[in-house]
Design a protein around this motif. Sequence first.
Motif, mmCIF file in Angstrom:
data_model
loop_
_atom_site.group_PDB
_atom_site.id
_atom_site.type_symbol
_atom_site.label_atom_id
_atom_site.label_comp_id
_atom_site.label_asym_id
_atom_site.label_seq_id
_atom_site.Cartn_x
_atom_site.Cartn_y
_atom_site.Cartn_z
ATOM 1 N N ILE A 69 3.957 -2.826 12.187
ATOM 2 C CA ILE A 69 3.744 -4.260 12.050
ATOM 3 C C ILE A 69 4.286 -4.683 10.693
ATOM 4 O O ILE A 69 4.197 -3.930 9.717
ATOM 5 N N ASN A 70 4.906 -5.840 10.622
ATOM 6 C CA ASN A 70 5.501 -6.299 9.371
ATOM 7 C C ASN A 70 4.409 -6.597 8.345
ATOM 8 O O ASN A 70 3.585 -7.469 8.543
ATOM 9 N N LYS A 71 4.412 -5.833 7.239
ATOM 10 C CA LYS A 71 3.379 -5.980 6.212
ATOM 11 C C LYS A 71 3.938 -6.293 4.834
ATOM 12 O O LYS A 71 3.187 -6.537 3.906
ATOM 13 N N GLY A 72 5.238 -6.239 4.652
ATOM 14 C CA GLY A 72 5.818 -6.541 3.355
ATOM 15 C C GLY A 72 6.118 -5.289 2.539
ATOM 16 O O GLY A 72 5.688 -4.173 2.863
ATOM 17 N N CYS A 73 6.846 -5.503 1.434
ATOM 18 C CA CYS A 73 7.357 -4.361 0.674
ATOM 19 C C CYS A 73 6.273 -3.615 -0.100
ATOM 20 O O CYS A 73 6.427 -2.439 -0.415
ATOM 21 N N THR A 74 5.142 -4.270 -0.406
ATOM 22 C CA THR A 74 4.064 -3.559 -1.096
ATOM 23 C C THR A 74 3.541 -2.424 -0.227
ATOM 24 O O THR A 74 3.389 -1.283 -0.688
ATOM 25 N N TRP A 75 3.249 -2.717 1.030
ATOM 26 C CA TRP A 75 2.827 -1.678 1.963
ATOM 27 C C TRP A 75 3.930 -0.645 2.134
ATOM 28 O O TRP A 75 3.667 0.546 2.262
ATOM 29 N N GLY A 76 5.172 -1.127 2.142
ATOM 30 C CA GLY A 76 6.292 -0.203 2.275
ATOM 31 C C GLY A 76 6.319 0.826 1.163
ATOM 32 O O GLY A 76 6.524 2.023 1.402
ATOM 33 N N ARG A 77 6.079 0.379 -0.068
ATOM 34 C CA ARG A 77 6.081 1.312 -1.203
ATOM 35 C C ARG A 77 4.947 2.329 -1.080
ATOM 36 O O ARG A 77 5.115 3.502 -1.398
ATOM 37 N N LYS A 78 3.797 1.866 -0.649
ATOM 38 C CA LYS A 78 2.668 2.790 -0.493
ATOM 39 C C LYS A 78 2.982 3.855 0.559
ATOM 40 O O LYS A 78 2.752 5.050 0.346
ATOM 41 N N ILE A 79 3.493 3.423 1.704
ATOM 42 C CA ILE A 79 3.787 4.371 2.782
ATOM 43 C C ILE A 79 4.887 5.342 2.365
ATOM 44 O O ILE A 79 4.823 6.544 2.646
ATOM 45 N N LEU A 80 5.884 4.836 1.663
ATOM 46 C CA LEU A 80 6.951 5.709 1.172
ATOM 47 C C LEU A 80 6.397 6.751 0.210
ATOM 48 O O LEU A 80 6.716 7.939 0.311
#
Length: 328
Positions: A69-80
Motif C-alpha cells: 500500500i502506498n505509504k510514502g518514502c518515510t515508510w520506504g526508508r524504514k522497510i529498506l
Amino acid sequence: MQNITNTNKNTLALCIPAYNAANYLPRILESAKNQLIPFDEILVYDDCSTDNTAEVAMSFGAKVINGDINKGCTWGRKILADNVKSTWIHFHDADDDMDITFTTLAQKWMKMPNPPDVVLFNYNWVNAENGNLIGKTIFDKKKAEENALLFSIETQINPFCGLYNTLKFIESGGPDLDPLVANYEDAAMHIKLAKEGLTFSVESNFCIINYCNPNSMSRNVNGYLNNISSVYFTMNKIYDQLKNLDFDNDEIKDAIGKKMWKHARHAAWVSQWEMLRKCIKLAKDCGVKVPIEDSIKFQLISRISPFYSILLREFWNRIFRENGKYWY
C-alpha cells in the motif's frame, strides 16, 4: 540484528525509496554502477508505483521490495533499513544523483576506528531543467559534532546526503513514522536520530547532486500548506519529549523558539492563522518572548501583540510580493 552480516567488514548499501520513478532511476542507478568502489548491495523500495519502476530497478540489478500500500518514502526508508545486510546505509532519492567518488569518500569514514553514526555530505543544488548550479549546501561540521540535536533542529537535513551506521539507525527506531510530521520527514528523522544519541559529522567534499524542479509538489501552495503543520508538530514534539525528561537545555529551547518565530511568518504567508498562534505560543513556551532575529522596532511591537504584528506585516508585504512567491 540478524539481517546484518559480515559485521567484521564494512559493507555499504544504497537504498532508494521510489514511487513512479521509472524515468529517474536509470540516472542514479547508472551512477551507482559507475562508483570507483562498488556498493555491496542496492535496494529499491517500490511504493505501489503505477509505472514500471520495479522493472527498471531490476534491469540494473537492484533488489526490489514491493510495498502493498502506498505509504510514502518515510515508510520506504524504514522497510529498506530492515532488509539490508550491509553495515552502512546510504539513502538516496530516486530523482537525485551522485558522482563516482561517493563510495570512496564513504569508505574513508566507514574505515575509521571510531566513526560517527551519521555522516552528512555537502551537496550541490542543480536546476533540473537546464543543469545549471543553483547553490551549495555546506553543513557546519563543528556544530554537528559538538551538539547533534541543536544542529539538526537548526539545520534542514535531507536523507539523500547521509551515510548511516545500520545497527545504530535501526536501534534508534529509524525514520519518524508519525503522520503529523510527514511533510517534514527528513528533518524529523535526523532530529530523532540526534535525540537518541547518534553522533554526527560532515564530509566536506561535494559528491551529491540535488536536482531542483520548479514544478515539484513541494513548491506549490498545497506543498507549503502541508509543510507548515509538519514543521510545527516536529518542533512541538521534540519540545514535549525533552520537557517530559526534565531537560534543562536553554540552547535547545532557544533554537526551537527562534525557529517558531520564523515559522510564524511562514504560516502567515499561507494564511494559516491558527498555526500562526500555535507557533507564537510554542516560541514563548521555549522562553523566546519576541522574534529576536527581527528588528528592534518589530520586537517592541510584538511585545504588545505578537499575532497582530505579524498579521499586519504580512498584509503589508502582500502588496509588494510577487504572486505565488513564498519563502524558498
